[in-house]
Design an enzyme around this catalytic site. Structure first.
Site, mmCIF file in Angstrom:
data_model
loop_
_atom_site.group_PDB
_atom_site.id
_atom_site.type_symbol
_atom_site.label_atom_id
_atom_site.label_comp_id
_atom_site.label_asym_id
_atom_site.label_seq_id
_atom_site.Cartn_x
_atom_site.Cartn_y
_atom_site.Cartn_z
ATOM 1 N N TYR A 1 20.303 -21.971 30.659
ATOM 2 C CA TYR A 1 20.908 -23.274 30.968
ATOM 3 C C TYR A 1 21.366 -23.956 29.680
ATOM 4 O O TYR A 1 22.491 -24.449 29.593
ATOM 5 C CB TYR A 1 19.917 -24.154 31.749
ATOM 6 C CG TYR A 1 20.504 -25.509 32.098
ATOM 7 C CD1 TYR A 1 21.575 -25.609 32.989
ATOM 8 C CD2 TYR A 1 20.022 -26.673 31.511
ATOM 9 C CE1 TYR A 1 22.141 -26.836 33.292
ATOM 10 C CE2 TYR A 1 20.580 -27.915 31.817
ATOM 11 C CZ TYR A 1 21.642 -27.993 32.708
ATOM 12 O OH TYR A 1 22.205 -29.211 33.006
ATOM 13 N N PRO B 1 24.180 -36.331 29.550
ATOM 14 C CA PRO B 1 23.019 -37.101 30.004
ATOM 15 C C PRO B 1 21.700 -36.373 29.781
ATOM 16 O O PRO B 1 21.654 -35.148 29.669
ATOM 17 C CB PRO B 1 23.260 -37.255 31.518
ATOM 18 C CG PRO B 1 24.555 -36.576 31.827
ATOM 19 C CD PRO B 1 24.862 -35.675 30.679
ATOM 20 N N GLY B 2 20.644 -37.177 29.790
ATOM 21 C CA GLY B 2 19.285 -36.629 29.895
ATOM 22 C C GLY B 2 18.910 -36.602 31.367
ATOM 23 O O GLY B 2 19.758 -36.322 32.227
ATOM 24 N N LEU B 3 17.663 -36.925 31.670
ATOM 25 C CA LEU B 3 17.167 -36.798 33.047
ATOM 26 C C LEU B 3 17.886 -37.744 34.009
ATOM 27 O O LEU B 3 17.862 -38.957 33.839
ATOM 28 C CB LEU B 3 15.668 -37.124 33.084
ATOM 29 C CG LEU B 3 14.738 -36.105 32.403
ATOM 30 C CD1 LEU B 3 13.346 -36.714 32.203
ATOM 31 C CD2 LEU B 3 14.652 -34.823 33.228
ATOM 32 N N VAL B 4 18.500 -37.174 35.018
ATOM 33 C CA VAL B 4 19.183 -37.945 36.068
ATOM 34 C C VAL B 4 18.602 -37.491 37.401
ATOM 35 O O VAL B 4 18.559 -36.283 37.674
ATOM 36 C CB VAL B 4 20.703 -37.638 36.100
ATOM 37 C CG1 VAL B 4 21.429 -38.626 37.009
ATOM 38 C CG2 VAL B 4 21.307 -37.627 34.697
ATOM 39 N N ARG C 1 31.546 -26.613 47.017
ATOM 40 C CA ARG C 1 31.477 -25.580 48.061
ATOM 41 C C ARG C 1 31.240 -26.193 49.433
ATOM 42 O O ARG C 1 31.718 -25.707 50.429
ATOM 43 C CB ARG C 1 30.377 -24.578 47.714
ATOM 44 C CG ARG C 1 30.700 -23.721 46.499
ATOM 45 C CD ARG C 1 29.483 -22.998 46.001
ATOM 46 N NE ARG C 1 28.420 -23.937 45.628
ATOM 47 C CZ ARG C 1 27.227 -23.585 45.182
ATOM 48 N NH1 ARG C 1 26.927 -22.316 45.041
ATOM 49 N NH2 ARG C 1 26.337 -24.511 44.865
ATOM 50 N N ALA D 1 31.736 -32.528 43.600
ATOM 51 C CA ALA D 1 31.723 -33.927 44.058
ATOM 52 C C ALA D 1 30.887 -34.124 45.318
ATOM 53 O O ALA D 1 30.822 -35.228 45.849
ATOM 54 C CB ALA D 1 33.157 -34.399 44.308
ATOM 55 N N PHE E 1 19.593 -31.871 41.363
ATOM 56 C CA PHE E 1 19.537 -30.870 40.291
ATOM 57 C C PHE E 1 18.204 -30.105 40.266
ATOM 58 O O PHE E 1 18.183 -28.869 40.229
ATOM 59 C CB PHE E 1 19.772 -31.600 38.961
ATOM 60 C CG PHE E 1 19.708 -30.742 37.730
ATOM 61 C CD1 PHE E 1 20.829 -30.048 37.286
ATOM 62 C CD2 PHE E 1 18.540 -30.644 36.988
ATOM 63 C CE1 PHE E 1 20.775 -29.266 36.135
ATOM 64 C CE2 PHE E 1 18.482 -29.868 35.837
ATOM 65 C CZ PHE E 1 19.599 -29.176 35.410
ATOM 66 N N ASN F 1 32.288 -31.346 36.361
ATOM 67 C CA ASN F 1 30.901 -31.735 36.643
ATOM 68 C C ASN F 1 30.093 -30.634 37.322
ATOM 69 O O ASN F 1 28.879 -30.570 37.151
ATOM 70 C CB ASN F 1 30.938 -32.996 37.523
ATOM 71 C CG ASN F 1 29.611 -33.270 38.181
ATOM 72 O OD1 ASN F 1 28.687 -33.758 37.554
ATOM 73 N ND2 ASN F 1 29.493 -32.930 39.464
HETATM 74 P P1 NDP Z 1 23.470 -31.842 41.934
HETATM 75 O O1 NDP Z 1 22.758 -30.594 42.284
HETATM 76 O O2 NDP Z 1 23.076 -33.111 42.591
HETATM 77 O O3 NDP Z 1 25.044 -31.635 42.081
HETATM 78 C C1 NDP Z 1 25.660 -30.473 41.605
HETATM 79 C C2 NDP Z 1 27.073 -30.402 42.135
HETATM 80 O O4 NDP Z 1 27.680 -29.203 41.615
HETATM 81 C C3 NDP Z 1 27.109 -30.318 43.642
HETATM 82 O O5 NDP Z 1 28.137 -31.132 44.126
HETATM 83 C C4 NDP Z 1 27.422 -28.853 43.913
HETATM 84 O O6 NDP Z 1 28.205 -28.745 45.102
HETATM 85 C C5 NDP Z 1 28.284 -28.520 42.699
HETATM 86 N N1 NDP Z 1 28.333 -27.085 42.450
HETATM 87 C C6 NDP Z 1 27.321 -26.252 42.135
HETATM 88 N N2 NDP Z 1 27.758 -24.980 42.051
HETATM 89 C C7 NDP Z 1 29.091 -25.027 42.329
HETATM 90 C C8 NDP Z 1 30.107 -24.048 42.420
HETATM 91 N N3 NDP Z 1 29.850 -22.747 42.195
HETATM 92 N N4 NDP Z 1 31.365 -24.438 42.725
HETATM 93 C C9 NDP Z 1 31.638 -25.734 42.945
HETATM 94 N N5 NDP Z 1 30.722 -26.709 42.883
HETATM 95 C C10 NDP Z 1 29.463 -26.358 42.579
HETATM 96 O O7 NDP Z 1 23.267 -31.969 40.326
HETATM 97 P P2 NDP Z 1 23.802 -33.054 39.285
HETATM 98 O O8 NDP Z 1 24.666 -34.053 39.904
HETATM 99 O O9 NDP Z 1 22.633 -33.512 38.521
HETATM 100 O O10 NDP Z 1 24.632 -32.090 38.324
HETATM 101 C C11 NDP Z 1 25.975 -32.328 37.981
HETATM 102 C C12 NDP Z 1 26.195 -31.909 36.545
HETATM 103 O O11 NDP Z 1 25.397 -32.701 35.670
HETATM 104 C C13 NDP Z 1 25.814 -30.455 36.232
HETATM 105 O O12 NDP Z 1 26.795 -29.900 35.394
HETATM 106 C C14 NDP Z 1 24.485 -30.594 35.500
HETATM 107 O O13 NDP Z 1 24.255 -29.506 34.642
HETATM 108 C C15 NDP Z 1 24.715 -31.877 34.751
HETATM 109 N N6 NDP Z 1 23.550 -32.586 34.279
HETATM 110 C C16 NDP Z 1 22.571 -32.971 35.157
HETATM 111 C C17 NDP Z 1 21.469 -33.657 34.673
HETATM 112 C C18 NDP Z 1 20.341 -34.058 35.554
HETATM 113 O O14 NDP Z 1 19.241 -34.366 35.015
HETATM 114 N N7 NDP Z 1 20.494 -34.109 36.858
HETATM 115 C C19 NDP Z 1 21.388 -34.043 33.248
HETATM 116 C C20 NDP Z 1 22.448 -33.559 32.436
HETATM 117 C C21 NDP Z 1 23.492 -32.892 32.950
HETATM 118 P P3 NDP Z 1 28.105 -27.573 46.190
HETATM 119 O O15 NDP Z 1 26.681 -27.097 46.206
HETATM 120 O O16 NDP Z 1 28.547 -28.241 47.443
HETATM 121 O O17 NDP Z 1 29.069 -26.539 45.695
HETATM 122 C C1 8X3 Z 2 19.785 -31.534 32.852
HETATM 123 C C2 8X3 Z 2 18.790 -32.309 32.099
HETATM 124 O O1 8X3 Z 2 16.747 -32.097 30.646
HETATM 125 O O2 8X3 Z 2 16.656 -31.074 32.825
HETATM 126 O O3 8X3 Z 2 20.796 -31.075 32.032
HETATM 127 O O4 8X3 Z 2 17.980 -30.100 31.076
HETATM 128 S S1 8X3 Z 2 17.492 -31.349 31.641
#
Ligand code: NDP
Ligand code: 8X3
Length: 257
Positions: free
Chosen positions: A157, A187-190, A38, A14, A194, A91
């Site tokens: 991944y 989701p796709g690209l957000v 973390r 979060a 990330f 998440n």
């Molecule tokens: P961000 O990098 O913005 O956020 C990732 C979050 O995951 C952070 O809050 C991070 O917190 C937390 N996290 C990572 N590793 C750990 C860990 N070991 N323990 C606890 N928390 C952890 O990426 P997104 O918001 O984009 O990603 C969120 C989810 O959405 C992921 O599962 C990702 O695979 C998925 N997703 C993302 C897409 C995109 O295009 N962005 C598309 C599809 C899916 P901290 O580092 O503080 O631990």
């Molecule tokens: C994250 C979206 O398309 O980069 O899951 O894999 S993508």
């Protein structure tokens, strides 16, 4: 509709991106929030803002979901008032590099499998017995288009996100006959941190992922998550794919420049 007011929602990861946006949108519906990641400092700042803007109760705790013992301990030692979790948003997750698998670093394999797959399993395993005992709950997994289509340089991944889809489907079967629902929002690209995480802080390379198109915002995904969580109890949105209008598949996008 399921009213989220005073429901307890646990969101992993979060501290940024989609997880932080979920916290915001659930707070807007009056939910009580359990936020973990973390980076505790970020959680504290987010919690303060949510309490101020939405008047909701927020409890934060530092957690690395890769650590099975810590997951169990942190959840076991929650204050009494926070133990009955109504909604779990799995998440926390990440990708590392776009290397071909034969070049992939071992620590990157571990980071993705341990976080996206094992971490999600640990948290779910710890939370589900309470939901089943109360005969009420909802597990919402954040999957990905990468859990439906494999693309170059993303073997591990994609494998973790395909696994998340299998977990969602398996849980749906295991939970049949209980009052616990399970959904996957894919989701796709957000545009979040990330790609910055994937490319180890290379901001230019990260920005190029979203260049020339309008990606989803974290809030777009959070609203889809809250849609799932607010259906009436007899309705279970099991899988929801959300793509930017400028994206057709994991690899086909329309870029205007
Ligand atoms: P961000 O990098 O913005 O956020 C990732 C979050 O995951 C952070 O809050 C991070 O917190 C937390 N996290 C990572 N590793 C750990 C860990 N070991 N323990 C606890 N928390 C952890 O990426 P997104 O918001 O984009 O990603 C969120 C989810 O959405 C992921 O599962 C990702 O695979 C998925 N997703 C993302 C897409 C995109 O295009 N962005 C598309 C599809 C899916 P901290 O580092 O503080 O631990
Ligand atoms: C994250 C979206 O398309 O980069 O899951 O894999 S993508």
């Amino acid at each position: 509709m399921t009213d989220l007011k005073d429901r307890t929602v646990l969101i992993t990861g979060a501290s940024a991106g989609i997880g932080a946006a979920c916290a915001e949108v659930f707070a807007g519906r009056g939910a009580r929030l359990l936020l973990c990641a973390r980076r505790a400092d970020r959680l504290a700042a987010l919690a303060e803002r949510l309490r101020r803007d939405h008047g909701v109760a927020v409890h934060t705790f530092a957690l690395d979901v890769r650590d099975a013992a810590a997951v169990r301990e942190r959840l076991d030692e929650l204050p009494e008032a926070w133990r009955a979790i109504d909604v779990l948003v799995n998440n926390a997750g990440l990708a590392k590099s776009r290397d071909k698998f034969q070049d992939q670093r071992y620590e990157h394999i571990d980071a993705m499998v341990d976080t996206n797959l094992k971490g999600l399993l640990y948290v779910t395993r710890a939370v589900l017995p309470g939901m089943v005992a109360r005969d009420r709950g909802h597990v919402i997994n954040i999957g990905s288009i990468a859990g439906r289509q494999v693309y170059a340089g993303a073997t591990v991944y994609c494998a973790t996100k395909f696994a998340v889809r299998a977990i969602t489907r398996g849980l749906k079967i295991d939970l049949l006959g209980t009052g616990v629902r399970v959904s996957s929002v894919d989701p796709g690209l957000v545009e979040t941190e990330f790609s910055l995480v994937r490319f180890e802080g290379d901001a230019e390379r990260a920005a190029a992922v979203y260049a020339g198109l309008t990606p989803l915002s974290p809030r777009d995904v959070a609203e889809a998550v809250v849609f799932c969580a607010t259906r009436p109890p007899h309705v279970d949105v099991t899988e929801m794919v959300v793509l930017a209008s400028d994206q057709a598949t994991a690899t086909m996008t329309h870029r205007r420049s």
